[in-house]
Design an enzyme around this catalytic site. Structure first.
Site, PDB file in Angstrom:
ATOM      1  N   GLY B  74     -76.677  -4.429  57.313  1.00 52.17           N
ATOM      2  CA  GLY B  74     -76.254  -5.730  57.823  1.00 52.17           C
ATOM      3  C   GLY B  74     -75.580  -6.945  56.998  1.00 52.17           C
ATOM      4  CB  THR B  75     -75.740  -7.443  53.298  1.00 51.18           C
ATOM      5  OG1 THR B  75     -77.324  -7.812  53.348  1.00 51.18           O
ATOM      6  CG2 THR B  75     -75.251  -8.383  52.163  1.00 51.18           C
ATOM      7  CD  GLN B 188     -85.137  -8.407  61.324  1.00 53.70           C
ATOM      8  OE1 GLN B 188     -86.140  -7.743  61.973  1.00 53.70           O
ATOM      9  NE2 GLN B 188     -84.995  -8.317  59.873  1.00 53.70           N
ATOM     10  CB  THR B 246     -65.054   8.578  51.986  1.00 58.91           C
ATOM     11  OG1 THR B 246     -63.674   8.699  51.551  1.00 58.91           O
ATOM     12  CG2 THR B 246     -65.615   9.762  52.852  1.00 58.91           C
ATOM     13  CB  CYS B 334     -97.041 -19.229  43.790  1.00 61.03           C
ATOM     14  SG  CYS B 334     -97.670 -20.125  42.175  1.00 61.03           S
TER      15      CYS B 334
END
Lengths: 128, 401
Positions: B74-75, B188, B246, B334
């Site tokens: 996806g990236t 997604q 490839t 956090c």
């Protein structure tokens, strides 16, 4: 990410709750992330005979508060006052660098509770 | 329900590989080992397998096989789409429109382009997590070359009104904006809701295998026929000159088979996941007070539930669940005493406390009723326990130094 000691204190907190008529109470909040620890102590003859905590926030904050109670119960207050964040971290084996503030908060809660006792003693001493 | 039960509810992060998919891939690791570019029979068998997968992907999204470009995931697909359009069309315009809730693969790519002179408009979303198509329409200027809006959000599962946005894009193109393109990150949504690239009106669409029970490292970019696109890589003529290197033959075969299974079982999987997801949400609402379902009220993917539990820390819930064998994720971490909230939840205008208490449950095609029952019981117990552990709000606390 966390040591099994952190996870264990989160899943099985030691001394959770709040003491009735405590000798001292420390209640501190980290204003940035809102993590909070409230520590109540019973002191008899200069010794911490019981401690309970309440905490909200990330896992290390709950774990740090929980492990702190195990470090201070039975201790003389002078010795407890010398505890540092490194003692809390050591008791949890390790904290991620980004979570050191949890140990700092636990120590501040302890200092707050001890200050509260000292102030009371000074007040009662002045009355004599 | 047993204490040793392992329940994976982080399928928006990645999914298990379906047994049929693994089986389809195996021959290409040892027997049919050819390079798909080779002339010999080994190479030709690999080539045939890649072309079969290309047809399977094309079928899933109702495209032509020649419009499918295999990439690593996806990236890369998002990078190739956005950078590819930017590179090929910068002479006619340097404006891009995207949304505030895109995946970092889109947002960070747009930010990188901003630093090389492109203008980017980040469209806001409603409190339900949906882009307003009218705002996109108004944001399109004469120099806009790309609109990139995800089909479904990865954190809250909200499905965006792509058909409407696609109509506006076509409208502008008919009015002369021939260099305007429309991309969607369907990472997604692919394999979970029906996709027809023509109905959506997109020129580019990103997807990846490992979100729908295929292997990691194999994805695809749909590139509508006739679209001029720059390249990310140089070094060969693979994938019609769009993506040299490839081919990852086993991965591509797995991607194809996973797409084939998803297409065949789409409505059945989706109905089952939606049923279990709704049951999870209803059960939590019955047994816990002060919780909010993020993205509720908008069309959502059938498998995602993002819940904010008031008064608790999402990571503390996550670790408590993990210790009981349940994998979920949270939208807030956090760090060094500062809260790093998810950009998606921030865009929904949730309060700091709501963001802090957010937990994402994401189901897969193999999630069972027993697993959801176990997750409900453990979550309810963990949230109640963490709330009991918290100091009472009315008592005052001293600010930490």
């Amino acid at each position: 990410m966390y040591t099994k000691e952190v996870e264990d204190h989160l899943a099985n907190p030691r001394n959770a709750g709040e003491l009735i008529e405590p000798s001292g109470t420390g209640d501190v909040v980290n204003q940035v992330c809102n993590d909070r620890i409230r520590l109540t102590l019973h002191i008899v003859d200069g010794v911490i005979t019981d401690a309970k905590f309440k905490a909200s926030g990330c896992p290390p904050t709950v774990a740090a508060a929980s492990v702190l109670t195990t470090l201070i119960i039975g201790q003389e207050i002078e010795r407890a006052a010398q505890l540092s964040r490194n003692d809390v971290i050591a008791a949890l084996v390790r904290l991620p660098p980004a979570k050191i503030h949890s140990a700092v908060l636990a120590i501040e809660a302890l200092q707050g509770a001890l200050d509260c006792i000292n102030n009371r003693e000074e007040v009662s001493g002045a009355k004599k | 329900m047993t204490a040793s039960m392992k329940v994976y509810l982080d399928n928006s992060a990645t999914t298990l590989v379906a047994p049929e998919v693994i089986e389809s891939m195996l021959p290409y690791f040892s027997g049919d080992i050819g390079n798909a570019s080779s002339v010999h029979s080994f190479g030709q068998r690999a080539k045939a397998a890649v072309e079969t997968a290309r047809r399977q992907i094309a079928e899933l999204i109702k495209a032509a096989p020649s419009e499918i470009v295999f990439v690593s995931g996806g990236t890369e697909a998002d990078n190739l789409a956005i950078r590819g359009i930017a590179e090929a069309h910068s002479a006619t315009g340097r404006h891009i429109i995207t949304s505030a809730i895109e995946h970092p693969a889109v947002l960070a790519t747009c930010e990188a382009l901003e630093s090389s002179g492109f203008r980017v408009t980040y469209a806001p979303v409603s409190s339900a997590g949906v882009v307003d198509p009218q705002q996109i329409r108004e944001a399109i200027k004469d120099d806009t070359i790309l609109v990139s809006i995800m089909q479904a959000n990865n954190e809250i599962g909200t499905v965006q009104p792509l058909e409407e946005i696609g109509r506006f894009v076509r409208e502008r193109r008919r009015a002369g904006a021939s260099n305007l393109h429309f991309h969607t990150d369907a990472v997604q949504s692919a394999g979970k809701i029906p996709i027809d690239v023509d109905d959506l009106g997109v020129d580019l669409l990103s997807l990846t295998a490992h979100k729908f029970h295929g292997p990691k490292g194999a994805g695809a970019l749909y590139v509508k026929k006739g679209t001029r696109l720059g390249k990310l890589f140089y070094g060969g003529h693979h994938e019609r000159d769009r993506r040299p290197g490839t081919e990852n033959v086993p991965g591509i075969v797995g991607l194809g088979r996973a797409a084939d299974l998803a297409a065949q079982e789409l409505s059945e999987r989706s109905d089952r996941m939606r049923g279990l997801r709704n049951y999870l949400e209803d059960s939590l609402k019955q047994r816990l007070t002060d919780m909010k379902i993020n993205g509720d009220g908008a069309p959502r993917l059938p498998n995602v539930s993002n819940v904010s539990f008031a008064g608790v820390d999402g990571e503390s819930v996550l670790i408590n669940l993990d210790l009981k064998g349940i994998a979920v994720s949270t939208g807030a971490a956090c760090s060094s005493g500062s809260l790093e909230p998810s950009h998606v939840l921030k865009a929904l205008a949730l309060t700091k406390e709501e963001i802090r208490g957010s937990v994402r449950f994401s189901l897969g095609a193999f999630t069972t009723q027993a697993e959801i029952d176990y997750a409900i019981a453990v979550t309810v117990e963990a949230v109640k326990r963490l709330r009991e552990l918290a100091p009472a709000a009315e008592e005052s606390a001293r600010a930490s130094l």
